[in-house]
Design a protein around this motif. Structure first.
Motif, PDB file in Angstrom:
ATOM      1  N   LYS A 154      -5.498  -6.736   3.358  1.00 10.15           N
ATOM      2  CA  LYS A 154      -4.404  -6.447   4.320  1.00 10.15           C
ATOM      3  C   LYS A 154      -3.707  -7.523   4.819  1.00 10.15           C
ATOM      4  O   LYS A 154      -4.324  -8.638   5.557  1.00 10.15           O
ATOM      5  CB  LYS A 154      -4.886  -5.647   5.328  1.00 10.15           C
ATOM      6  CG  LYS A 154      -3.751  -5.044   6.235  1.00 10.15           C
ATOM      7  CD  LYS A 154      -4.315  -3.943   7.396  1.00 10.15           C
ATOM      8  CE  LYS A 154      -5.116  -2.779   6.737  1.00 10.15           C
ATOM      9  NZ  LYS A 154      -5.757  -1.970   7.678  1.00 10.15           N
ATOM     10  N   LYS A 173       0.737  -1.213  -0.031  1.00 11.50           N
ATOM     11  CA  LYS A 173       0.150  -0.062   0.019  1.00 11.50           C
ATOM     12  C   LYS A 173       0.832   1.144  -0.055  1.00 11.50           C
ATOM     13  O   LYS A 173       1.866   1.405   0.748  1.00 11.50           O
ATOM     14  CB  LYS A 173      -0.766  -0.046   1.438  1.00 11.50           C
ATOM     15  CG  LYS A 173      -1.678   1.206   1.449  1.00 11.50           C
ATOM     16  CD  LYS A 173      -2.612   0.953   2.802  1.00 11.50           C
ATOM     17  CE  LYS A 173      -3.261   2.363   3.000  1.00 11.50           C
ATOM     18  NZ  LYS A 173      -4.142   2.203   4.265  1.00 11.50           N
ATOM     19  N   LYS A 219      -2.429 -10.196   3.411  1.00  5.90           N
ATOM     20  CA  LYS A 219      -2.698 -11.382   2.547  1.00  5.90           C
ATOM     21  C   LYS A 219      -2.020 -11.196   1.226  1.00  5.90           C
ATOM     22  O   LYS A 219      -1.485 -10.055   0.731  1.00  5.90           O
ATOM     23  CB  LYS A 219      -4.237 -11.598   2.321  1.00  5.90           C
ATOM     24  CG  LYS A 219      -5.100 -11.316   3.447  1.00  5.90           C
ATOM     25  CD  LYS A 219      -4.900 -12.796   4.320  1.00  5.90           C
ATOM     26  CE  LYS A 219      -5.645 -12.747   5.675  1.00  5.90           C
ATOM     27  NZ  LYS A 219      -7.365 -12.856   5.426  1.00  5.90           N
ATOM     28  N   THR A 222       1.105   5.318   0.310  1.00  7.07           N
ATOM     29  CA  THR A 222       0.434   6.463   1.203  1.00  7.07           C
ATOM     30  C   THR A 222       1.167   7.547   0.753  1.00  7.07           C
ATOM     31  O   THR A 222       2.448   7.752   0.424  1.00  7.07           O
ATOM     32  CB  THR A 222       0.240   6.250   2.636  1.00  7.07           C
ATOM     33  OG1 THR A 222       1.363   5.853   3.132  1.00  7.07           O
ATOM     34  CG2 THR A 222      -0.815   5.153   2.754  1.00  7.07           C
ATOM     35  N   LYS A 241     -10.930   1.160  -0.386  1.00  8.03           N
ATOM     36  CA  LYS A 241     -10.733   0.996   0.808  1.00  8.03           C
ATOM     37  C   LYS A 241     -11.267  -0.425   1.263  1.00  8.03           C
ATOM     38  O   LYS A 241     -10.506  -1.071   2.293  1.00  8.03           O
ATOM     39  CB  LYS A 241     -11.414   2.171   1.517  1.00  8.03           C
ATOM     40  CG  LYS A 241     -10.890   3.625   1.461  1.00  8.03           C
ATOM     41  CD  LYS A 241     -11.685   4.764   2.329  1.00  8.03           C
ATOM     42  CE  LYS A 241     -10.810   5.893   2.180  1.00  8.03           C
ATOM     43  NZ  LYS A 241     -11.708   6.714   2.940  1.00  8.03           N
ATOM     44  N   ASP A 242     -12.323  -1.120   0.815  1.00  3.45           N
ATOM     45  CA  ASP A 242     -12.739  -2.095   1.187  1.00  3.45           C
ATOM     46  C   ASP A 242     -12.092  -3.156   0.708  1.00  3.45           C
ATOM     47  O   ASP A 242     -11.968  -4.283   1.433  1.00  3.45           O
ATOM     48  CB  ASP A 242     -14.275  -2.324   0.613  1.00  3.45           C
ATOM     49  CG  ASP A 242     -14.737  -3.562   0.934  1.00  3.45           C
ATOM     50  OD1 ASP A 242     -15.016  -3.983   2.153  1.00  3.45           O
ATOM     51  OD2 ASP A 242     -15.136  -4.318  -0.364  1.00  3.45           O
ATOM     52  N   TYR A 243     -11.635  -3.131  -0.563  1.00  2.57           N
ATOM     53  CA  TYR A 243     -10.719  -4.094  -1.242  1.00  2.57           C
ATOM     54  C   TYR A 243      -9.275  -4.253  -0.334  1.00  2.57           C
ATOM     55  O   TYR A 243      -8.796  -5.196  -0.158  1.00  2.57           O
ATOM     56  CB  TYR A 243     -10.410  -3.685  -2.513  1.00  2.57           C
ATOM     57  CG  TYR A 243     -11.401  -4.062  -3.598  1.00  2.57           C
ATOM     58  CD1 TYR A 243     -12.568  -4.625  -3.200  1.00  2.57           C
ATOM     59  CD2 TYR A 243     -11.139  -3.934  -4.835  1.00  2.57           C
ATOM     60  CE1 TYR A 243     -13.686  -4.857  -4.130  1.00  2.57           C
ATOM     61  CE2 TYR A 243     -12.356  -4.039  -5.845  1.00  2.57           C
ATOM     62  CZ  TYR A 243     -13.498  -4.544  -5.317  1.00  2.57           C
ATOM     63  OH  TYR A 243     -14.260  -4.955  -6.344  1.00  2.57           O
ATOM     64  N   GLU A 244      -8.687  -2.890   0.102  1.00  2.00           N
ATOM     65  CA  GLU A 244      -7.551  -3.117   0.905  1.00  2.00           C
ATOM     66  C   GLU A 244      -7.688  -3.566   2.104  1.00  2.00           C
ATOM     67  O   GLU A 244      -6.703  -4.285   2.592  1.00  2.00           O
ATOM     68  CB  GLU A 244      -7.088  -1.605   0.846  1.00  2.00           C
ATOM     69  CG  GLU A 244      -5.594  -1.548   1.544  1.00  2.00           C
ATOM     70  CD  GLU A 244      -5.599  -1.292   2.966  1.00  2.00           C
ATOM     71  OE1 GLU A 244      -4.617  -1.623   3.615  1.00  2.00           O
ATOM     72  OE2 GLU A 244      -6.572  -0.997   3.460  1.00  2.00           O
ATOM     73  N   GLN A 245      -8.616  -3.468   2.837  1.00  2.00           N
ATOM     74  CA  GLN A 245      -8.895  -3.912   4.055  1.00  2.00           C
ATOM     75  C   GLN A 245      -9.152  -5.396   4.139  1.00  2.00           C
ATOM     76  O   GLN A 245      -8.713  -6.065   4.956  1.00  2.00           O
ATOM     77  CB  GLN A 245     -10.234  -3.446   4.667  1.00  2.00           C
ATOM     78  CG  GLN A 245     -10.111  -2.182   5.384  1.00  2.00           C
ATOM     79  CD  GLN A 245      -9.245  -1.982   6.395  1.00  2.00           C
ATOM     80  OE1 GLN A 245      -9.327  -2.761   7.544  1.00  2.00           O
ATOM     81  NE2 GLN A 245      -8.261  -1.027   6.325  1.00  2.00           N
ATOM     82  N   ARG A 246      -9.562  -5.808   2.905  1.00  2.00           N
ATOM     83  CA  ARG A 246      -9.781  -7.427   2.751  1.00  2.00           C
ATOM     84  C   ARG A 246      -8.556  -8.145   2.634  1.00  2.00           C
ATOM     85  O   ARG A 246      -8.383  -9.239   3.029  1.00  2.00           O
ATOM     86  CB  ARG A 246     -10.825  -7.759   1.504  1.00  2.00           C
ATOM     87  CG  ARG A 246     -12.341  -7.253   1.806  1.00  2.00           C
ATOM     88  CD  ARG A 246     -13.043  -7.599   0.853  1.00  2.00           C
ATOM     89  NE  ARG A 246     -14.526  -7.110   0.877  1.00  2.00           N
ATOM     90  CZ  ARG A 246     -15.641  -7.803   1.545  1.00  2.00           C
ATOM     91  NH1 ARG A 246     -15.173  -9.459   1.822  1.00  2.00           N
ATOM     92  NH2 ARG A 246     -16.642  -7.562   1.539  1.00  2.00           N
TER      93      ARG A 246
END
Length: 335
Positions: free
Chosen positions: A197, A130, A199, A132, A190-195
């Motif tokens: 993370k 990721k 992995k 930032t 954001k949802d994809y990244e949380q899933r």
């Protein structure tokens, strides 16, 4: 013989459901252990790994549309011609679609060939990390890919900074295309990244049509992979080099002839080798030339011994890019 579960560990050991094992096969294991010890069991298991029939049985009930995976968690998949980024979760023998969303991609069709050509690359890419602290133009953050991958480098494709990123935080974006990245809505990013993370995830990019993997193709590759390893471990130079395409390129820059000379020097040392594969992942590799290419990646633990003393060892990710021709696996690139 019905294989109930396969896992890759230090011995690429195969755990077989005892109730489903034929009595003569089980007795063969027992007899080998009684007469020759535990090492003979490993040799028997290694021989199974080189057999197509074994892998056909392993693959029988698996969803292999996007390939064969032992330690991958997620796949991002996108068609450049109709850009929608889908996320799939790899759950044992199943591949489950998590979500799909509209996306923006580069304006140029076909392969990405050079820096600044505004093409989203076609192929298979690792999601590295990721990012930032970027310009607000890219949304809250970006997911970095490993473009150019080893095959891109072998084909002398240039460029860098291919990401999955968001949309401008200001909400203003007039462009309908990116410079080569994949851009999606910030909330979904954001949802994809949380899933994903922590992995492991890959990005598969194709254009127009994706030819899914077949069980026959994967059984061919898996059995050939372990046959290649067997030839390597046994210092069988001819058998080993038979798996390489005449157009082969190594990540170090060696072509087929220079690589063969290098391996000849290594093999003539007549070392005893222990080569373990684990976490094997095989992905169909989209390309505009309509070749049947696959990315084969795995963790490799290599040890060589001379006069019972360790002479060389290495461990890490191994990548092969292979082509299937006439039901045979040909290695075209290796790192």
């Amino acid at each position: 013989m019905r294989v109930k579960k396969v896992w890759s560990g230090a011995l690429s050991f195969v755990f077989i459901g005892m109730m489903g094992l034929h009595a003569d096969t089980l007795m063969g294991f027992v007899k080998a252990y009684q007469e020759k010890g535990i090492d003979s069991i490993e040799r028997l298991l290694q021989s199974y790994l080189t057999q197509r029939e074994f892998w056909e049985d392993v693959l029988e009930n698996r969803d292999i549309s996007f390939g064969y995976y032992e330690n991958m968690d997620y796949l991002f998949v996108i068609d450049k011609a109709d850009p929608k980024l889908a996320l799939y979760a790899l759950e044992g023998e199943k591949i489950v679609k998590v979500n799909q969303t509209k996306a923006l991609v580069g304006s140029k069709g076909g392969d990405k060939k050079s820096e600044g050509d505004k093409a989203t690359p076609i192929g298979v890419y690792q999601i590295l990390k990721k990012l930032t602290g970027l310009s607000a133009y890219y949304g809250p953050f970006a997911l970095e890919t490993n473009y150019p991958n080893p095959l891109d480098i072998a084909f002398k494709r240039t460029g860098h900074g291919i990401w999955i990123h968001g949309l401008p935080l200001s909400g203003k974006r007039d462009e309908l295309n990116t410079k080569g990245c994949v851009a999606i809505e910030n909330a979904i990013l954001k949802d994809y990244e949380q899933r994903i993370k922590g992995k492991k995830a890959l990005l598969i990019v194709y254009e127009g049509a994706l030819k899914y993997a077949t069980k026959d193709e994967l059984a061919t590759i898996l059995s050939a992979l372990y046959s290649w390893r067997s030839a390597w471990a046994n210092n069988d130079l001819v058998g080993y080099m038979n798996f390489y395409s005449p157009d082969f390129k190594h990540a170090s820059g060696m072509n087929f002839k220079t690589y063969e000379k290098f391996k000849t020097r290594v093999f003539t040392k007549n070392e005893t080798k222990t080569i373990r594969f684990s976490g094997v992942n095989i992905t169909p590799y989209p390309n505009t030339e309509h070749r049947r290419l696959f990315r084969v990646a795995f963790n490799q633990d290599y040890k060589a011994y001379k006069k019972n003393k360790l002479s060389y060892s290495s461990q890490g990710l191994k990548e092969l890019y292979v082509e299937l021709k006439d039901n045979q696996m040909h290695i075209i690139m290796e790192k």
